[in-house]
Enzyme design. Structure first.
Site, PDB file in Angstrom:
ATOM      1  N   ASN A   7       0.881  -1.168   0.000  1.00 27.83           N
ATOM      2  CA  ASN A   7       0.000   0.000   0.000  1.00 27.83           C
ATOM      3  C   ASN A   7       0.922   1.222   0.000  1.00 27.83           C
ATOM      4  O   ASN A   7       1.451   1.597   1.045  1.00 27.83           O
ATOM      5  CB  ASN A   7      -0.900  -0.033   1.246  1.00 27.83           C
ATOM      6  N   ARG A  64      -2.280  -2.079  -3.766  1.00 23.78           N
ATOM      7  CA  ARG A  64      -3.547  -1.362  -3.601  1.00 23.78           C
ATOM      8  C   ARG A  64      -3.503  -0.131  -4.512  1.00 23.78           C
ATOM      9  O   ARG A  64      -2.556   0.651  -4.466  1.00 23.78           O
ATOM     10  CB  ARG A  64      -3.704  -0.915  -2.153  1.00 23.78           C
ATOM     11  N   HIS A 153     -13.250   2.078  -0.521  1.00 23.45           N
ATOM     12  CA  HIS A 153     -13.249   1.051   0.538  1.00 23.45           C
ATOM     13  C   HIS A 153     -13.768  -0.292   0.010  1.00 23.45           C
ATOM     14  O   HIS A 153     -14.212  -1.138   0.791  1.00 23.45           O
ATOM     15  CB  HIS A 153     -14.174   1.436   1.721  1.00 23.45           C
ATOM     16  N   ARG A 214     -13.556  14.644   7.201  1.00 19.90           N
ATOM     17  CA  ARG A 214     -14.279  14.996   5.967  1.00 19.90           C
ATOM     18  C   ARG A 214     -15.744  15.227   6.300  1.00 19.90           C
ATOM     19  O   ARG A 214     -16.310  14.537   7.149  1.00 19.90           O
ATOM     20  CB  ARG A 214     -14.193  13.862   4.948  1.00 19.90           C
ATOM     21  N   GLU A 354      -7.852  -5.434   4.809  1.00 18.89           N
ATOM     22  CA  GLU A 354      -7.732  -5.143   3.374  1.00 18.89           C
ATOM     23  C   GLU A 354      -6.505  -5.814   2.771  1.00 18.89           C
ATOM     24  O   GLU A 354      -6.536  -6.255   1.620  1.00 18.89           O
ATOM     25  CB  GLU A 354      -7.698  -3.624   3.156  1.00 18.89           C
TER      26      GLU A 354
END
Ligand code: AMP
Length: 368
Positions: A7, A64, A153, A214, A354
């Site tokens: 990642n 990723r 996601h 956010r 993940e």
């Protein structure tokens, strides 16, 4: 033999190594404050060598990649053309895709004989129907500028839905699920017969639910109004919406533990932040219950979704008329199945992984 999962961020590389056959994790690490990805990969190579892992001799590397646009519905083997396509998607993910490409290039340089695969955060949501992914905006904005909802996601929503199927002992293709990934980023996904039919994030990860920093969905006119009133630039406003809004704006911190502590000490802004956060999650749950014809389970994951019984309790409170009933004792005991056994809708707390999901995709591609 092993699979390396990468990642690559703008200044860091997170990596995990799995045994190819068993997918047992054999090593993982985080390299921060890198000047460039080639240097970062050299540092990682050194770390791996001390654990007898030779990066040039592994089976495959899974990367990723945040944005796969409309082109990528599933993981893909990386070649020059594919890198070109990921590059063409940079305008849609200007913060993430460039770092992902640098990671891929550094991997190819350091281990030229090892196959690389790209796993896209958006791919799981490519099954959304047009009435779900299109915005009510001019056709030309979609056709010329690719303005549509993509969702993010995806790897996490897919992973926890697969785990939910194992827990419920039913094939994923026969399950309708609502999955909530509640971490610093927050998104929900409506899964019908194992496929994503809607998700709360949109063209960018800014849309949808209230997040750590956010704002989630707001009236788009606020932006023009504030530009006119305050003379702030679009970049300044963009930074505030992405980095200084959400829990951080309302409670002064984006860490839910601190927000809950402050609420318990009587801080009214913290109480408001939690009420706003939960209210939006609850509305999202209702929306997805309406579009799915029957729901088998609601799944909570992500840092908050996995660790905050208070948020589970508040989201599920008062929803018995919809068939949702939380067992408070099981919830407070942090069990996996936190529903009242007399109800039909399971409530599950499932840690996301993940990296393991990426390794699973790569393993499947290696075998195919
Ligand atoms: P993530 O982005 O998935 O790492 O999640 C980050 C969020 O999870 C932050 O708001 C943390 O406060 C929250 N979090 C992480 N660990 C815990 C915990 N043990 N209890 C409550 N919240 C937690």
């Amino acid at each position: 033999m092993s699979i390396l999962v990468i990642n690559a961020g703008s200044s860091s590389i997170k990596y995990s190594v799995y045994e190819t056959k068993t997918l047992r994790m054999i090593n993982h690490g985080l390299i921060e404050e890198i000047r460039n990805h080639h240097e970062g990969f050299e540092v990682m190579r050194g770390h791996l060598e001390t654990h007898d892992i030779d990066i040039t001799q592994i089976d495959a590397i899974g990367h990723r990649v945040v944005h796969g646009g409309e082109r990528f519905h599933e993981p893909a083997r990386i070649d020059d053309d594919l890198i070109h396509e990921i590059r063409s998607l940079i305008p849609l993910a200007p913060l993430h895709n460039p770092a992902n490409i640098e990671g891929i290039q550094a991997a190819r340089a350091i281990a030229p004989n090892v196959p690389n695969f790209a796993i896209f955060d958006t791919a799981f949501h490519q099954s959304m129907p047009p009435y779900s992914y299109r915005y009510p905006l001019p056709h030309d904005w979609y056709e010329s500028y690719h303005v549509r909802r993509y969702g993010f996601h995806g790897t996490s929503h897919h992973y926890v839905s697969t785990q939910a199927a194992l827990i419920l002992q039913k094939p994923l293709e026969e399950l309708n699920l609502i999955t909530f990934h509640i971490g610093n980023g927050v998104s929900a996904c409506a899964i019908e017969n194992g496929r994503s039919i809607d998700t709360s994030m949109g063209m960018t990860p800014l849309e949808g639910l209230m997040m750590g920093s956010r704002c989630g969905s707001i009236d788009p006119s606020i932006i023009g109004y504030l530009m006119r009133e305050t003379k702030m630039s679009i970049d300044e406003i963009d930074t505030i919406l992405n980095k200084k809004s959400g829990l951080l704006a309302i409670a002064g911190t984006n860490d839910i533990r601190s927000v809950i502590d402050a609420k318990n000490r009587g801080n009214q802004n913290a109480a408001l932040a939690i009420d706003m956060f939960v209210y939006r999650l609850k509305k999202q749950l209702g929306e997805y219950m309406a579009i799915l014809r029957g729901v088998d389970a609601v799944v909570f994951t992500g840092g908050i979704g996995e660790h905050s019984p208070l948020i589970h309790e508040m989201v599920c409170e008062g929803l018995e008329h919809l068939g949702i009933s939380l067992d408070k004792e099981k919830n407070r005991a942090c069990e996996t199945q936190i529903h009242d056994l007399n109800t039909n809708i399971a409530l599950l707390v499932i840690p996301t992984d993940e990296e393991l999901q990426i390794a699973l995709y790569v393993q499947k591609l290696l075998l195919s």
